[in-house]
Design a protein around this motif. Structure first.
Motif, PDB file in Angstrom:
ATOM      1  N   ALA A  21      11.751  36.179  -6.050  1.00 44.76           N
ATOM      2  CA  ALA A  21      11.993  34.726  -6.107  1.00 44.76           C
ATOM      3  C   ALA A  21      12.485  34.410  -7.511  1.00 44.76           C
ATOM      4  CB  ALA A  21      10.698  33.977  -5.812  1.00 44.76           C
ATOM      5  N   SER A  22      13.712  33.869  -7.617  1.00 42.48           N
ATOM      6  CA  SER A  22      14.235  33.608  -8.959  1.00 42.48           C
ATOM      7  C   SER A  22      14.075  32.148  -9.363  1.00 42.48           C
ATOM      8  CB  SER A  22      15.700  34.042  -9.074  1.00 42.48           C
ATOM      9  OG  SER A  22      16.506  33.319  -8.181  1.00 42.48           O
ATOM     10  N   LEU A  23      13.897  31.257  -8.404  1.00 38.65           N
ATOM     11  CA  LEU A  23      13.714  29.841  -8.729  1.00 38.65           C
ATOM     12  C   LEU A  23      13.036  29.169  -7.548  1.00 38.65           C
ATOM     13  CD1 LEU A  23      14.304  27.409 -10.589  1.00 38.65           C
ATOM     14  CD2 LEU A  23      16.585  27.286  -9.589  1.00 38.65           C
ATOM     15  N   ARG A  24      12.097  28.274  -7.861  1.00 37.60           N
ATOM     16  CA  ARG A  24      11.381  27.597  -6.781  1.00 37.60           C
ATOM     17  C   ARG A  24      11.350  26.108  -7.067  1.00 37.60           C
ATOM     18  NH1 ARG A  24       7.434  31.409  -6.051  1.00 37.60           N
ATOM     19  NH2 ARG A  24       8.023  32.246  -4.028  1.00 37.60           N
ATOM     20  N   TRP A  25      11.808  25.314  -6.110  1.00 37.93           N
ATOM     21  CA  TRP A  25      11.662  23.862  -6.233  1.00 37.93           C
ATOM     22  C   TRP A  25      10.466  23.478  -5.364  1.00 37.93           C
ATOM     23  CZ3 TRP A  25      17.122  25.213  -5.198  1.00 37.93           C
ATOM     24  CH2 TRP A  25      17.893  25.217  -6.381  1.00 37.93           C
ATOM     25  N   GLU A  26       9.293  23.354  -6.016  1.00 34.62           N
ATOM     26  CA  GLU A  26       8.053  23.084  -5.277  1.00 34.62           C
ATOM     27  C   GLU A  26       8.118  21.694  -4.655  1.00 34.62           C
ATOM     28  OE1 GLU A  26       5.566  25.144  -4.888  1.00 34.62           O
ATOM     29  OE2 GLU A  26       5.922  26.672  -6.431  1.00 34.62           O
ATOM     30  N   LYS A  27       7.656  21.588  -3.434  1.00 32.15           N
ATOM     31  CA  LYS A  27       7.594  20.295  -2.740  1.00 32.15           C
ATOM     32  C   LYS A  27       8.838  19.439  -2.999  1.00 32.15           C
ATOM     33  CE  LYS A  27       2.901  19.932  -1.400  1.00 32.15           C
ATOM     34  NZ  LYS A  27       1.773  20.013  -2.329  1.00 32.15           N
ATOM     35  N   ALA A  28       9.980  20.032  -2.757  1.00 33.47           N
ATOM     36  CA  ALA A  28      11.232  19.272  -2.827  1.00 33.47           C
ATOM     37  C   ALA A  28      11.168  18.135  -1.804  1.00 33.47           C
ATOM     38  CB  ALA A  28      12.415  20.194  -2.535  1.00 33.47           C
ATOM     39  N   HIS A  29      10.396  18.384  -0.740  1.00 30.46           N
ATOM     40  CA  HIS A  29      10.179  17.362   0.298  1.00 30.46           C
ATOM     41  C   HIS A  29       8.687  17.158   0.471  1.00 30.46           C
ATOM     42  CE1 HIS A  29      14.411  17.111   1.369  1.00 30.46           C
ATOM     43  NE2 HIS A  29      14.436  18.370   0.994  1.00 30.46           N
ATOM     44  N   TYR A  30       8.285  15.889   0.572  1.00 31.04           N
ATOM     45  CA  TYR A  30       6.847  15.595   0.635  1.00 31.04           C
ATOM     46  C   TYR A  30       6.636  14.237   1.296  1.00 31.04           C
ATOM     47  CZ  TYR A  30       8.232  12.903  -3.464  1.00 31.04           C
ATOM     48  OH  TYR A  30       8.886  12.046  -4.302  1.00 31.04           O
ATOM     49  N   HIS A  31       5.473  14.081   1.898  1.00 23.41           N
ATOM     50  CA  HIS A  31       5.086  12.795   2.470  1.00 23.41           C
ATOM     51  C   HIS A  31       4.272  12.025   1.442  1.00 23.41           C
ATOM     52  CE1 HIS A  31       6.679  13.526   6.386  1.00 23.41           C
ATOM     53  NE2 HIS A  31       5.968  14.618   6.550  1.00 23.41           N
ATOM     54  N   VAL A  32       4.534  10.764   1.343  1.00 26.08           N
ATOM     55  CA  VAL A  32       3.744   9.845   0.525  1.00 26.08           C
ATOM     56  C   VAL A  32       3.723  10.207  -0.954  1.00 26.08           C
ATOM     57  CG1 VAL A  32       1.605   8.509   0.398  1.00 26.08           C
ATOM     58  CG2 VAL A  32       2.260   9.574   2.556  1.00 26.08           C
ATOM     59  N   ASP A  33       3.048  11.283  -1.299  1.00 25.93           N
ATOM     60  CA  ASP A  33       2.741  11.515  -2.698  1.00 25.93           C
ATOM     61  C   ASP A  33       2.984  12.968  -3.070  1.00 25.93           C
ATOM     62  OD1 ASP A  33       1.726  11.718  -5.187  1.00 25.93           O
ATOM     63  OD2 ASP A  33      -0.333  11.147  -4.675  1.00 25.93           O
ATOM     64  N   GLN A  34       3.834  13.174  -4.027  1.00 28.63           N
ATOM     65  CA  GLN A  34       4.206  14.530  -4.425  1.00 28.63           C
ATOM     66  C   GLN A  34       2.996  15.313  -4.920  1.00 28.63           C
ATOM     67  OE1 GLN A  34       7.512  14.355  -7.062  1.00 28.63           O
ATOM     68  NE2 GLN A  34       8.292  16.351  -6.471  1.00 28.63           N
TER      69      GLN A  34
END
Length: 375
Positions: free
Chosen positions: A112-125
């Motif tokens: 894994a070279s890059l991770r966008w954590e919770k790029a999508h989320y409900h209500v609150d990141q």
């Protein structure tokens, strides 16, 4: 032609299959593909080689089945997957995270070279349980666009940790898929039968155009743009119908073609031969739609599970000028439709085509490769 298909059982349900793109000048057929799995205890991203060019084979046909080169665990179901370039793959997860994996060809490993954590989320990141599935990704290196169940659109760059742009409430319903129309414009489809165009140069967070299926608001699951005629778009949805749109005119599809008996999961124009289009479905079928037949040449047959309906072609319009996809009923002009999987039972979740090669993955825990699609 089915004897050309090689099946490999992989003991995981395959949600996505993608050919590694070939270098611009390459003449050889594709040799590597990636798969992602879903609904398994331990989901994985895997890289496969298509097998060896057999010495003993006549006509140089291939021997052997796909070989696993390397794989890596993936958190959540793989919802979508696109190659960014020859080495990197962008993967969308049901957890809402988007990961860029790098394939190291010198030692055949994935990382894994890059991770966008919770790029999508409900209500609150920040909520631990707040992830919303990332349902679709599309790449135009270095740009990556993601859409999700949260109705959000993100624009990332493959070398930056933070989103370049986020449209938070792009849609009040689930966005299921996204594609580039041109470098600055994207097209999304949603769960209430709408197709929307977004101009990424505009700062405002509204679509520049909205198209919709009349009446029923059938969820749309997949979209693809014609590779040469950027105004022609194909979508597929929950009712299995293939819709062809001309985004230059009107707000409704040009034609609706009855196709599968359940959800259509993916639709792809052939990238270099877009008279050919491919769709796959929950009903276990994978259809090849061919509008390339010479209209003076032969009637068009609709092969549908043994039912043959003959339409005689009428040459009322000059087909070289008008794409067959835009005629009022392409099946009447010239179209051959073949189910490439006559007796499959479980869902065909994903397909990809490049040159003469087709790869598809199923809930029957198998990947299938056909390397002589037009033989």
């Amino acid at each position: 032609a089915m004897e050309d298909v090689c099946a490999k059982f992989v003991s995981q349900k395959i949600s996505k299959t993608r050919w590694r793109p070939l270098p611009a000048a390459a003449l050889q057929p594709p040799d590597l593909f990636a798969t992602g799995s879903w609904d398994n205890e331990d989901n994985r991203i895997s890289i496969w080689s298509v097998g060896d060019l057999g010495n003993g084979g006549l006509n140089g046909e291939y021997q052997g089945e796909p070989q696993l080169l390397c794989d890596i665990g993936h958190n959540g179901d793989v919802m979508d997957m696109q190659f960014l370039d020859q080495e990197r793959i962008v993967v969308a997860s049901s957890t809402g995270t988007v990961t860029v994996f790098r394939h190291h060809q010198n030692n055949q490993t994935l990382s894994a070279s890059l991770r966008w954590e919770k790029a999508h989320y409900h209500v609150d990141q920040d909520m631990s349980c707040g992830g919303a599935a990332c349902t679709g990704v599309i790449c135009n290196n270095p740009e990556v666009v993601t859409v999700g169940e949260d109705g959000r659109i993100n624009l990332f760059r493959a070398d930056q940790k933070d989103a370049v742009r986020t449209i938070d409430n792009a849609d009040s319903s689930t966005l299921h898929a996204v594609t580039f129309l041109r470098t600055t414009e994207i097209l999304t489809v949603n769960s209430i039968g709408q197709l929307k165009i977004w101009d990424l140069r505009q700062q405002r967070n509204e679509p520049s155009q909205i198209f919709s299926l009349a009446g029923d608001r059938v969820p749309l699951h997949c979209v693809d743009r014609h590779p040469n005629q950027q105004h022609i778009v194909a979508t597929g949805g929950q009712d299995g119908v293939l819709s062809i749109w001309d985004i230059r005119q009107g707000t409704m599809p040009v034609s609706l073609l009855n196709a599968h008996e359940a959800e259509m999961w993916e639709v792809h124009f052939h990238p270099s031969n877009p008279d050919h289009l491919f769709t796959c479905s929950e009903d276990g079928s994978l259809w090849h739609w061919d509008t390339s037949t010479d209209i003076s040449d032969k009637p068009s047959f609709l092969h549908q599970g043994g039912r043959n309906t003959t339409y005689f072609s009428h040459s009322t319009i000059n087909q070289s000028v008008v794409s067959a996809w835009l005629s009022n009923d392409p099946t009447k002009d010239r179209m051959e439709i073949t189910n490439l999987i006559p007796n499959q039972t479980l869902s065909v979740n994903s397909l990809d085509i490049l040159g003469p090669c087709l790869v598809y993955g199923t809930d029957a825990e198998a990947i299938h490769v056909n390397r002589q699609l037009f033989a």
